[in-house]
Design a protein around this motif. Structure first.
Motif, PDB file in Angstrom:
ATOM      1  N   GLY A 133      -3.024   8.731   0.928  1.00  0.00           N
ATOM      2  CA  GLY A 133      -1.898   9.260   0.184  1.00  0.00           C
ATOM      3  C   GLY A 133      -1.399   8.281  -0.862  1.00  0.00           C
ATOM      4  N   ASP A 134      -0.301   8.655  -1.536  1.00  0.00           N
ATOM      5  CA  ASP A 134       0.254   7.801  -2.595  1.00  0.00           C
ATOM      6  C   ASP A 134       1.737   8.108  -2.752  1.00  0.00           C
ATOM      7  OD1 ASP A 134       0.403   5.919  -4.575  1.00  0.00           O
ATOM      8  OD2 ASP A 134      -0.378   7.210  -6.147  1.00  0.00           O
ATOM      9  N   THR A 135       2.537   7.649  -1.806  1.00  0.00           N
ATOM     10  CA  THR A 135       3.964   7.918  -1.823  1.00  0.00           C
ATOM     11  C   THR A 135       4.649   7.139  -2.938  1.00  0.00           C
ATOM     12  OG1 THR A 135       3.905   8.212   0.587  1.00  0.00           O
ATOM     13  CG2 THR A 135       6.072   7.907  -0.437  1.00  0.00           C
ATOM     14  N   ALA A 136       5.444   7.817  -3.741  1.00  0.00           N
ATOM     15  CA  ALA A 136       6.198   7.163  -4.811  1.00  0.00           C
ATOM     16  C   ALA A 136       7.539   6.657  -4.264  1.00  0.00           C
ATOM     17  CB  ALA A 136       6.426   8.142  -5.955  1.00  0.00           C
ATOM     18  N   PRO A 137       8.131   5.626  -4.888  1.00  0.00           N
ATOM     19  CA  PRO A 137       7.575   4.852  -6.004  1.00  0.00           C
ATOM     20  C   PRO A 137       6.622   3.788  -5.506  1.00  0.00           C
ATOM     21  CG  PRO A 137       9.740   4.012  -5.472  1.00  0.00           C
ATOM     22  CD  PRO A 137       9.524   5.196  -4.553  1.00  0.00           C
ATOM     23  N   TYR A 138       5.685   3.406  -6.357  1.00  0.00           N
ATOM     24  CA  TYR A 138       4.728   2.362  -5.988  1.00  0.00           C
ATOM     25  C   TYR A 138       5.364   0.978  -6.082  1.00  0.00           C
ATOM     26  CZ  TYR A 138       0.843  -0.881  -6.027  1.00  0.00           C
ATOM     27  OH  TYR A 138       0.001  -1.913  -5.730  1.00  0.00           O
ATOM     28  N   ALA A 139       4.956   0.106  -5.174  1.00  0.00           N
ATOM     29  CA  ALA A 139       5.288  -1.317  -5.246  1.00  0.00           C
ATOM     30  C   ALA A 139       4.168  -2.066  -4.567  1.00  0.00           C
ATOM     31  CB  ALA A 139       6.625  -1.619  -4.574  1.00  0.00           C
ATOM     32  N   VAL A 140       3.879  -3.261  -5.026  1.00  0.00           N
ATOM     33  CA  VAL A 140       2.814  -4.061  -4.420  1.00  0.00           C
ATOM     34  C   VAL A 140       3.096  -4.271  -2.935  1.00  0.00           C
ATOM     35  CG1 VAL A 140       1.646  -6.288  -4.459  1.00  0.00           C
ATOM     36  CG2 VAL A 140       2.293  -5.194  -6.607  1.00  0.00           C
ATOM     37  N   GLU A 141       4.364  -4.397  -2.587  1.00  0.00           N
ATOM     38  CA  GLU A 141       4.724  -4.608  -1.185  1.00  0.00           C
ATOM     39  C   GLU A 141       4.240  -3.465  -0.302  1.00  0.00           C
ATOM     40  OE1 GLU A 141       7.097  -7.118  -3.720  1.00  0.00           O
ATOM     41  OE2 GLU A 141       6.745  -4.954  -3.744  1.00  0.00           O
ATOM     42  N   ARG A 142       4.165  -2.244  -0.864  1.00  0.00           N
ATOM     43  CA  ARG A 142       3.682  -1.122  -0.067  1.00  0.00           C
ATOM     44  C   ARG A 142       2.189  -1.309   0.274  1.00  0.00           C
ATOM     45  NH1 ARG A 142       8.229  -0.819  -1.257  1.00  0.00           N
ATOM     46  NH2 ARG A 142       8.141  -2.269   0.490  1.00  0.00           N
ATOM     47  N   GLU A 143       1.426  -1.866  -0.657  1.00  0.00           N
ATOM     48  CA  GLU A 143       0.002  -2.095  -0.370  1.00  0.00           C
ATOM     49  C   GLU A 143      -0.181  -3.209   0.657  1.00  0.00           C
ATOM     50  OE1 GLU A 143      -3.292  -0.959  -2.513  1.00  0.00           O
ATOM     51  OE2 GLU A 143      -2.353  -1.402  -4.458  1.00  0.00           O
ATOM     52  N   VAL A 144       0.698  -4.185   0.651  1.00  0.00           N
ATOM     53  CA  VAL A 144       0.662  -5.203   1.706  1.00  0.00           C
ATOM     54  C   VAL A 144       0.991  -4.559   3.049  1.00  0.00           C
ATOM     55  CG1 VAL A 144       1.746  -7.326   2.543  1.00  0.00           C
ATOM     56  CG2 VAL A 144       1.173  -7.087   0.113  1.00  0.00           C
ATOM     57  N   GLU A 145       1.961  -3.646   3.048  1.00  0.00           N
ATOM     58  CA  GLU A 145       2.287  -2.928   4.287  1.00  0.00           C
ATOM     59  C   GLU A 145       1.125  -2.053   4.750  1.00  0.00           C
ATOM     60  OE1 GLU A 145       7.086  -2.716   3.307  1.00  0.00           O
ATOM     61  OE2 GLU A 145       5.858  -0.887   3.207  1.00  0.00           O
ATOM     62  N   ASP A 146       0.366  -1.497   3.806  1.00  0.00           N
ATOM     63  CA  ASP A 146      -0.822  -0.730   4.182  1.00  0.00           C
ATOM     64  C   ASP A 146      -1.797  -1.603   4.966  1.00  0.00           C
ATOM     65  OD1 ASP A 146       0.349   1.272   2.672  1.00  0.00           O
ATOM     66  OD2 ASP A 146      -1.044   1.070   0.982  1.00  0.00           O
ATOM     67  N   LEU A 147      -2.021  -2.816   4.468  1.00  0.00           N
ATOM     68  CA  LEU A 147      -2.923  -3.736   5.165  1.00  0.00           C
ATOM     69  C   LEU A 147      -2.357  -4.127   6.531  1.00  0.00           C
ATOM     70  CD1 LEU A 147      -4.220  -6.017   2.281  1.00  0.00           C
ATOM     71  CD2 LEU A 147      -5.633  -4.725   3.895  1.00  0.00           C
ATOM     72  N   ALA A 148      -1.052  -4.323   6.596  1.00  0.00           N
ATOM     73  CA  ALA A 148      -0.434  -4.658   7.879  1.00  0.00           C
ATOM     74  C   ALA A 148      -0.652  -3.539   8.898  1.00  0.00           C
ATOM     75  CB  ALA A 148       1.062  -4.909   7.685  1.00  0.00           C
ATOM     76  N   ALA A 149      -0.515  -2.292   8.448  1.00  0.00           N
ATOM     77  CA  ALA A 149      -0.719  -1.154   9.346  1.00  0.00           C
ATOM     78  C   ALA A 149      -2.168  -1.061   9.801  1.00  0.00           C
ATOM     79  CB  ALA A 149      -0.297   0.141   8.650  1.00  0.00           C
ATOM     80  N   LEU A 150      -3.103  -1.293   8.881  1.00  0.00           N
ATOM     81  CA  LEU A 150      -4.520  -1.259   9.245  1.00  0.00           C
ATOM     82  C   LEU A 150      -4.861  -2.344  10.250  1.00  0.00           C
ATOM     83  CD1 LEU A 150      -6.315  -0.644   5.832  1.00  0.00           C
ATOM     84  CD2 LEU A 150      -6.182   0.929   7.766  1.00  0.00           C
ATOM     85  N   ILE A 151      -4.373  -3.549  10.003  1.00  0.00           N
ATOM     86  CA  ILE A 151      -4.666  -4.659  10.917  1.00  0.00           C
ATOM     87  C   ILE A 151      -4.107  -4.365  12.301  1.00  0.00           C
ATOM     88  CG2 ILE A 151      -4.190  -7.089  11.387  1.00  0.00           C
ATOM     89  CD1 ILE A 151      -4.256  -7.525   8.326  1.00  0.00           C
ATOM     90  N   GLU A 152      -2.900  -3.826  12.358  1.00  0.00           N
ATOM     91  CA  GLU A 152      -2.308  -3.474  13.645  1.00  0.00           C
ATOM     92  C   GLU A 152      -3.134  -2.407  14.349  1.00  0.00           C
ATOM     93  OE1 GLU A 152       0.092  -3.388  16.923  1.00  0.00           O
ATOM     94  OE2 GLU A 152       0.061  -4.854  15.284  1.00  0.00           O
ATOM     95  N   ALA A 153      -3.591  -1.416  13.592  1.00  0.00           N
ATOM     96  CA  ALA A 153      -4.384  -0.336  14.178  1.00  0.00           C
ATOM     97  C   ALA A 153      -5.741  -0.808  14.668  1.00  0.00           C
ATOM     98  CB  ALA A 153      -4.568   0.790  13.158  1.00  0.00           C
ATOM     99  N   GLU A 154      -6.250  -1.871  14.076  1.00  0.00           N
ATOM    100  CA  GLU A 154      -7.588  -2.349  14.405  1.00  0.00           C
ATOM    101  C   GLU A 154      -7.593  -3.579  15.304  1.00  0.00           C
ATOM    102  OE1 GLU A 154     -10.199  -0.754  13.923  1.00  0.00           O
ATOM    103  OE2 GLU A 154      -9.650   0.727  12.410  1.00  0.00           O
ATOM    104  N   GLY A 155      -6.477  -3.819  15.997  1.00  0.00           N
ATOM    105  CA  GLY A 155      -6.503  -4.874  16.995  1.00  0.00           C
ATOM    106  C   GLY A 155      -5.469  -5.971  16.821  1.00  0.00           C
TER     107      GLY A 155
END
Length: 260
Positions: free
Chosen positions: A62-84
């Protein structure tokens, strides 16, 4: 993508995991999806659990507005949490800049490897990047996605005749579809110059890699990254360009991620 994980703001992030071993998340660059890093993931999967994902605004994410670089860092945080709960990161081009930002933000990251993060070099490079940001913003504001893609291709040094041919190719529609994410990558790059303060705050080992057949300024930037982080190493892959071959890069990454 097999799975979707919700980021902090509720944006679904599509991802796929393959292989066994310590987790490595692969972060793609501009105008690309997780499919771009899938060949490298396959080459690493014999020793690592490799995770590829569609950055927000691309592919099945997805692509929830508004965009901020911090949201992409949060995306990585969520992935890392989901993967162990812990991972190493590899980022190519602007994806490398995002991986470095994630590590500096304190995510549970063991190591970071980057391939040719395209920070601007010198006053001329900074001026070129500022003009790109201005023109890209204007093109996207008018929803002129083809013009936005062309601006990006010109920034990468692609010849005008090759851009003209690309506009007539079947792949052009797909490029226009994710053209708005060019603004995401531009924001990740932080205006262009090497972010010295940010790099100085990266608390984990960093491997910066560049191709021996790439433009010289990309090697200069990778060397600067390795010098500015507290624990940095630089490697050149002879004969490689910005489109690095997975079978050449994978052994170098595997050695680094294994801690050798």
């Amino acid at each position: 993508m097999d799975n979707k994980t919700l980021s902090r703001d509720g944006t679904p992030i599509a991802h796929h995991r393959t292989g066994q071993g310590p987790v490595v998340v692969l972060v793609s660059g501009a105008m690309s999806t997780g499919a771009t890093t899938a060949p490298l993931a396959a080459a690493l999967s014999g020793r690592f659990s490799t995770v590829v994902y569609d950055r927000r605004g691309r592919g099945a994410s997805g692509d929830t507005a508004p965009y901020a670089v911090e949201r992409e860092v949060e995306d990585l945080a969520a992935l890392i949490e989901a993967e162990g709960g812990e991972a190493a990161l590899y980022g190519v081009s602007s994806g490398g800049a995002l991986a470095l930002r994630a590590a500096a933000a304190g995510l549970p990251v063991r190591q970071v490897a980057v391939y040719e993060p395209p920070y601007a070099v010198g006053e001329d490079g900074a001026q070129e990047r500022a003009a790109y940001t201005r023109d890209l913003t204007a093109a996207l504001a008018r929803d002129r996605r083809g013009d936005a893609v062309e601006l990006f291709l010109r920034l990468t040094g692609l010849a005008p005749e090759m851009i003209a041919n690309a506009r007539q190719s079947p792949m052009w529609a797909g490029m226009e579809a994710i053209a708005p994410t060019l603004a995401h990558d531009d924001a990740v790059m932080g205006g262009g110059p090497v972010p010295r303060e940010l790099l100085a705050s990266v608390p984990v080992p960093v491997l910066a890699v560049a191709g021996g057949a790439s433009p010289g300024w990309l090697r200069v930037v990778a060397q600067q990254v390795a010098q500015l982080v507290p624990q940095g190493t630089y490697r050149t892959l002879e004969g490689q360009t910005h489109a690095v071959e997975p079978e050449v890069l994978a052994p170098v990454l595997a050695e680094f991620f294994a801690g050798a």
